[in-house]
Design a protein around this motif. Structure first.
Motif, short mmCIF file in Angstrom:
data_model
loop_
_atom_site.label_atom_id
_atom_site.label_comp_id
_atom_site.label_asym_id
_atom_site.label_seq_id
_atom_site.Cartn_x
_atom_site.Cartn_y
_atom_site.Cartn_z
N ASN A 291 36.01 54.35 47.86
CA ASN A 291 35.91 54.56 46.42
C ASN A 291 35.77 53.23 45.71
OD1 ASN A 291 36.36 57.40 46.71
ND2 ASN A 291 38.55 57.01 46.94
N ASN A 292 34.73 53.09 44.90
CA ASN A 292 34.49 51.85 44.17
C ASN A 292 35.46 51.70 43.00
OD1 ASN A 292 32.32 51.35 45.86
ND2 ASN A 292 30.81 52.22 44.45
N VAL A 293 35.95 50.47 42.81
CA VAL A 293 36.80 50.15 41.66
C VAL A 293 36.28 48.86 41.02
CG1 VAL A 293 38.85 51.29 42.61
CG2 VAL A 293 38.44 48.85 43.08
N MET A 294 36.73 48.58 39.82
CA MET A 294 36.36 47.33 39.17
C MET A 294 37.07 46.17 39.87
SD MET A 294 34.24 48.45 37.09
CE MET A 294 33.84 46.90 36.27
N PRO A 295 36.48 44.98 39.85
CA PRO A 295 37.08 43.84 40.58
C PRO A 295 38.54 43.59 40.24
CG PRO A 295 34.88 43.29 39.83
CD PRO A 295 35.20 44.61 39.22
N TRP A 296 38.91 43.69 38.97
CA TRP A 296 40.29 43.42 38.56
C TRP A 296 41.26 44.54 38.97
CZ3 TRP A 296 36.06 43.51 35.33
CH2 TRP A 296 35.83 44.70 34.64
N GLN A 297 40.71 45.68 39.43
CA GLN A 297 41.56 46.77 39.92
C GLN A 297 41.79 46.69 41.43
OE1 GLN A 297 39.08 50.00 38.44
NE2 GLN A 297 40.50 50.39 36.74
N TYR A 298 41.15 45.73 42.08
CA TYR A 298 41.29 45.60 43.53
C TYR A 298 42.73 45.17 43.84
CZ TYR A 298 39.47 44.69 48.25
OH TYR A 298 39.21 44.73 49.58
N PRO A 299 43.38 45.80 44.82
CA PRO A 299 44.80 45.53 45.09
C PRO A 299 45.16 44.07 45.29
CG PRO A 299 44.09 47.46 46.30
CD PRO A 299 42.87 46.87 45.68
N THR A 300 44.29 43.30 45.92
CA THR A 300 44.60 41.88 46.18
C THR A 300 43.91 40.94 45.21
OG1 THR A 300 42.79 41.70 47.79
CG2 THR A 300 44.95 42.37 48.64
N GLY A 301 43.34 41.46 44.13
CA GLY A 301 42.65 40.63 43.16
C GLY A 301 41.16 40.55 43.42
N PRO A 302 40.38 40.08 42.46
CA PRO A 302 38.91 40.09 42.59
C PRO A 302 38.36 39.04 43.55
CG PRO A 302 39.58 39.09 40.52
CD PRO A 302 40.83 39.63 41.13
N HIS A 303 39.12 37.95 43.81
CA HIS A 303 38.63 36.87 44.69
C HIS A 303 37.26 36.37 44.22
CE1 HIS A 303 41.83 37.75 47.63
NE2 HIS A 303 41.57 39.03 47.40
N TRP A 304 37.18 35.98 42.96
CA TRP A 304 35.90 35.64 42.35
C TRP A 304 35.14 34.56 43.10
CZ3 TRP A 304 34.11 39.18 39.48
CH2 TRP A 304 34.90 39.88 38.56
N VAL A 305 35.82 33.49 43.47
CA VAL A 305 35.13 32.37 44.11
C VAL A 305 34.49 32.81 45.43
CG1 VAL A 305 35.41 30.09 45.16
CG2 VAL A 305 36.63 30.65 43.04
N THR A 306 35.27 33.52 46.25
CA THR A 306 34.76 33.96 47.56
C THR A 306 33.64 34.98 47.42
OG1 THR A 306 36.95 33.60 48.53
CG2 THR A 306 35.41 34.97 49.77
N THR A 307 33.86 36.01 46.59
CA THR A 307 32.88 37.09 46.48
C THR A 307 31.57 36.60 45.86
OG1 THR A 307 33.93 37.76 44.39
CG2 THR A 307 34.59 38.92 46.38
N ILE A 308 31.66 35.84 44.77
CA ILE A 308 30.44 35.35 44.12
C ILE A 308 29.72 34.36 45.03
CG2 ILE A 308 29.54 34.03 42.17
CD1 ILE A 308 31.65 35.32 40.42
N GLY A 309 30.49 33.54 45.74
CA GLY A 309 29.88 32.59 46.67
C GLY A 309 29.10 33.30 47.76
N LEU A 310 29.67 34.36 48.33
CA LEU A 310 28.98 35.12 49.37
C LEU A 310 27.78 35.87 48.81
CD1 LEU A 310 32.07 36.43 51.35
CD2 LEU A 310 30.30 34.89 52.21
N MET A 311 27.88 36.37 47.58
CA MET A 311 26.74 37.02 46.95
C MET A 311 25.58 36.04 46.79
SD MET A 311 28.49 39.32 43.94
CE MET A 311 29.76 40.53 44.31
N LEU A 312 25.90 34.81 46.38
CA LEU A 312 24.86 33.80 46.22
C LEU A 312 24.23 33.44 47.56
CD1 LEU A 312 26.52 31.42 43.59
CD2 LEU A 312 24.62 33.00 43.23
#
Length: 331
Positions: A291-312
């Motif tokens: 089930n998809n959730v918004m990044p800030w609803q993810y239990p361990t946090g959005p992990h912005w640096v890691t996720t955006i880095g891997l997307m790039l």
């Protein structure tokens, strides 16, 4: 003889119907064949993930039309091709007609990828899903933008086809998984549908098998060497492949831009499936997290640096693959 490439959208002849009854011999150099092998490995890596289609990689790598033309050349007419010369020469004519060297190199790449990367990707999906989904999300987003730039002269019909492809992929990605024990006729049908999805950019064949409740049955059959199940699924795949690729070959040769708009819609809709932040029905993280959730609803946090880095990283890699495909086609 091999079926010619469908015209690219930026060529003057793109609007003209392509006569796929004629063929041109493709004499690939060893370097080009190795490139096809590497692209096959990329297709195999994508097909392992239930949500990314190898057809997407083939399209962005510039070999999709050649793949469809080669597969679409397989049929009853091969007997006539063989009879024209007969013997070894007839077999050689059949080999050239279906572009078998290209298909063989591509298949070897796919098999190599399954043999070497399946365990790694499965481990990441089970233990680091956020990382693997972030990478593929960036890859698919970049693919959509690249393909949108190839569609010239947008009109109402092409926008409608894009919307149809997008909505269809979203609906398929949102369907509940079936859990019934499949019969052999059902497995034949599931195999035919799954192979179509595997060739079609967007939703993967493995995900279709999951939706149809046949994924576990197929894996178990392979593990236990249940030949009745394996042969039934293979027969379904062969049937679906031959019928579907002929239809897709016809569409690409006559309505390239419209078909590209539809395929791009499929790919865009698959973003629902590869959304990185997923939880289970109770909001927890485990193997049932779909089930998809918004990044800030993810239990361990959005992990912005890691996720955006891997997307790039995914976006850069697919951009390089597109550049390589275009450069190879020009050569």
């Amino acid at each position: 003889m091999t079926a010619p490439q469908s015209p690219r959208p930026n060529q003057p002849s793109a609007a003209q119907p392509l006569d796929t009854s004629t063929a041109s011999v493709r004499n690939d150099s060893p370097k080009q064949l190795f490139g096809i092998y590497i692209k096959g490995m990329a297709m195999g890596a994508a097909d392992i993930v239930p949500g990314v289609s190898g057809g997407t990689i083939a399209l962005i790598a510039g070999i999709y039309e050649r793949l469809i033309n080669a597969l679409g050349s397989i049929g009853p007419n091969l007997w006539q091709v063989f009879r024209q010369e007969g013997g070894i020469k007839g077999l050689a004519s059949v080999w050239r007609h279906v572009d078998a060297t290209f298909l063989l190199c591509l298949l070897l790449g796919i098999v190599t990828s399954f043999a070497t990367l399946a365990g790694i990707i499965k481990h990441l999906l089970d233990n680091q899903p956020l990382l693997i989904w972030s990478f593929f999300f960036g890859l698919v987003v970049a693919t959509v933008f690249i393909l949108l730039s190839e569609i010239k002269h947008w009109n109402i019909a092409r926008m409608a086809l894009f919307a149809i492809g997008l909505i269809t992929a979203v609906v398929i990605s949102s369907l509940p998984l079936l859990a019934a024990t499949p019969s052999l006729p059902y497995l034949f049908f599931a195999g035919a549908i799954a192979i179509c999805a595997m060739i079609l950019p967007g939703i993967s064949g493995s995900f279709i098998l999951l939706l149809l409740g046949a994924y576990d049955a197929v894996l178990e059959a392979v593990d236990t060497m249940n030949l009745s199940v394996i042969l039934t699924v293979v027969a379904g795949m062969a049937t679906g492949l031959l019928l579907f690729t002929r239809a897709l070959k016809w569409l690409l040769s006559r309505y390239y831009q419209a078909t590209l708009a539809l395929l791009t819609g499929f790919i865009a809709g698959s973003l629902v499936k590869v959304w990185p932040w997923k939880v289970d029905a109770l909001g927890a993280l485990n193997s049932e997290a779909i089930n998809n959730v918004m990044p800030w609803q993810y239990p361990t946090g959005p992990h912005w640096v890691t996720t955006i880095g891997l997307m790039l990283i995914g976006a850069v890699l697919v951009s390089l693959l597109s550049w390589w495909g275009n450069r190879t086609n020009r050569v």
